[in-house]
Write a protein that holds these residues in place. Structure first.
Motif, mmCIF file in Angstrom:
data_model
loop_
_atom_site.group_PDB
_atom_site.id
_atom_site.type_symbol
_atom_site.label_atom_id
_atom_site.label_comp_id
_atom_site.label_asym_id
_atom_site.label_seq_id
_atom_site.Cartn_x
_atom_site.Cartn_y
_atom_site.Cartn_z
ATOM 1 N N GLN A 29 0.639 -0.876 0.323
ATOM 2 C CA GLN A 29 -0.055 0.303 -0.271
ATOM 3 C C GLN A 29 1.303 1.034 0.360
ATOM 4 O O GLN A 29 0.492 2.184 -0.619
ATOM 5 C CB GLN A 29 -1.127 -0.631 0.996
ATOM 6 C CG GLN A 29 -1.590 1.131 1.211
ATOM 7 C CD GLN A 29 -2.761 0.954 -0.050
ATOM 8 O OE1 GLN A 29 -3.677 -0.063 0.211
ATOM 9 N NE2 GLN A 29 -2.998 2.145 -0.804
ATOM 10 N N TYR A 30 1.883 0.950 0.637
ATOM 11 C CA TYR A 30 3.015 2.257 0.616
ATOM 12 C C TYR A 30 3.494 2.272 -0.745
ATOM 13 O O TYR A 30 3.878 3.486 -1.130
ATOM 14 C CB TYR A 30 3.746 1.863 1.881
ATOM 15 C CG TYR A 30 5.235 3.385 1.708
ATOM 16 C CD1 TYR A 30 4.865 4.421 1.875
ATOM 17 C CD2 TYR A 30 6.381 2.807 0.808
ATOM 18 C CE1 TYR A 30 5.820 4.878 2.052
ATOM 19 C CE2 TYR A 30 6.786 3.797 1.073
ATOM 20 C CZ TYR A 30 7.104 5.118 1.488
ATOM 21 O OH TYR A 30 8.298 6.413 1.690
ATOM 22 N N ILE A 31 3.460 2.036 -1.335
ATOM 23 C CA ILE A 31 4.142 2.501 -3.174
ATOM 24 C C ILE A 31 2.906 2.471 -3.998
ATOM 25 O O ILE A 31 3.658 3.631 -4.333
ATOM 26 C CB ILE A 31 4.253 0.642 -3.230
ATOM 27 C CG1 ILE A 31 5.632 -0.489 -2.754
ATOM 28 C CG2 ILE A 31 5.177 0.596 -5.119
ATOM 29 C CD1 ILE A 31 6.728 -1.155 -3.091
ATOM 30 N N LEU A 32 1.938 2.060 -3.301
ATOM 31 C CA LEU A 32 0.914 2.178 -4.097
ATOM 32 C C LEU A 32 0.857 3.841 -3.779
ATOM 33 O O LEU A 32 0.396 4.671 -4.350
ATOM 34 C CB LEU A 32 -0.346 1.420 -4.292
ATOM 35 C CG LEU A 32 -0.307 -0.023 -4.487
ATOM 36 C CD1 LEU A 32 -1.715 -0.663 -4.478
ATOM 37 C CD2 LEU A 32 0.142 0.323 -6.066
ATOM 38 N N ASN A 33 0.621 4.451 -1.912
ATOM 39 C CA ASN A 33 0.234 5.609 -2.093
ATOM 40 C C ASN A 33 1.260 6.828 -2.474
ATOM 41 O O ASN A 33 1.439 7.564 -2.746
ATOM 42 C CB ASN A 33 0.516 5.778 -0.368
ATOM 43 C CG ASN A 33 -1.126 5.198 0.139
ATOM 44 O OD1 ASN A 33 -1.983 4.758 -0.517
ATOM 45 N ND2 ASN A 33 -0.812 5.406 1.498
ATOM 46 N N GLN A 34 2.762 6.099 -1.935
ATOM 47 C CA GLN A 34 3.572 7.004 -2.766
ATOM 48 C C GLN A 34 3.692 7.483 -4.286
ATOM 49 O O GLN A 34 4.489 7.559 -5.663
ATOM 50 C CB GLN A 34 4.732 6.839 -2.538
ATOM 51 C CG GLN A 34 5.382 6.314 -1.485
ATOM 52 C CD GLN A 34 5.124 7.462 -0.484
ATOM 53 O OE1 GLN A 34 5.889 8.981 -0.660
ATOM 54 N NE2 GLN A 34 4.239 8.171 0.238
ATOM 55 N N GLY A 35 3.269 6.715 -5.445
ATOM 56 C CA GLY A 35 2.546 6.588 -7.019
ATOM 57 C C GLY A 35 4.251 6.200 -7.136
ATOM 58 O O GLY A 35 4.146 6.307 -8.937
ATOM 59 N N TYR A 36 4.577 5.304 -6.939
ATOM 60 C CA TYR A 36 5.268 4.128 -7.536
ATOM 61 C C TYR A 36 4.837 2.974 -8.546
ATOM 62 O O TYR A 36 3.554 3.653 -8.180
ATOM 63 C CB TYR A 36 6.815 3.459 -6.467
ATOM 64 C CG TYR A 36 6.581 4.893 -5.164
ATOM 65 C CD1 TYR A 36 7.890 5.963 -5.980
ATOM 66 C CD2 TYR A 36 8.199 4.246 -4.217
ATOM 67 C CE1 TYR A 36 8.225 6.829 -4.980
ATOM 68 C CE2 TYR A 36 7.416 5.026 -3.555
ATOM 69 C CZ TYR A 36 8.379 6.205 -3.561
ATOM 70 O OH TYR A 36 9.092 7.484 -3.163
ATOM 71 N N ILE A 37 5.402 2.791 -9.432
ATOM 72 C CA ILE A 37 4.919 1.280 -9.988
ATOM 73 C C ILE A 37 5.738 -0.264 -9.595
ATOM 74 O O ILE A 37 6.745 0.200 -9.350
ATOM 75 C CB ILE A 37 5.317 1.728 -11.861
ATOM 76 C CG1 ILE A 37 4.939 2.666 -12.001
ATOM 77 C CG2 ILE A 37 5.040 0.229 -11.998
ATOM 78 C CD1 ILE A 37 5.544 3.011 -13.191
#
Length: 116
Positions: A29-37
């Motif tokens: 979820q952190y990856i997605l929240n940061q806008g990372y792919i």
């Protein structure tokens, strides 16, 4: 101060106890929240000299939920259960991988973390 036991360590978060399923979900979820792919990668070994991992499918450019990413982890694990599997996050602005962590180790005992 206590010295850590001598054992093989694996990338980010490796000095912590194995991640639980909830903690893995929070990291994704952190990856997605940061806008990372997010992307899923696998390899037969996790040696410091091993710089190239095989990517499981293409990066998940349109992933919007943790379940999409974890579903891909599960598919990869079912086909390559004898390999190390990690989730990585790519920053499309910096054009580089900014984080990665192991979600599956081969011959892992069931019951606690890294089970997706």
């Amino acid at each position: 101060m206590q010295t850590l036991p001598k054992e093989r360590r694996f990338e980010t978060l490796s000095y912590l106890p194995p991640l639980t399923d909830v903690q893995i979900t929070k990291q994704v979820q952190y990856i997605l929240n940061q806008g990372y792919i997010p992307a899923v990668e696998f390899n037969e070994q996790s040696e410091p000299t091993e710089f190239y991992w095989t990517m499981w499918k293409l990066p998940l450019f349109n992933a919007r939920s943790t379940q999409e990413v974890l579903g891909e982890v599960q598919q990869c694990r079912s086909q390559y259960g004898n390999c190390y599997i990690r989730v990585v996050g790519f920053d499309n602005i910096k054009q580089c991988q900014v984080l990665s962590f192991i979600v599956h180790k081969p011959n892992q005992q069931s019951g606690g973390g890294y089970r997706y």
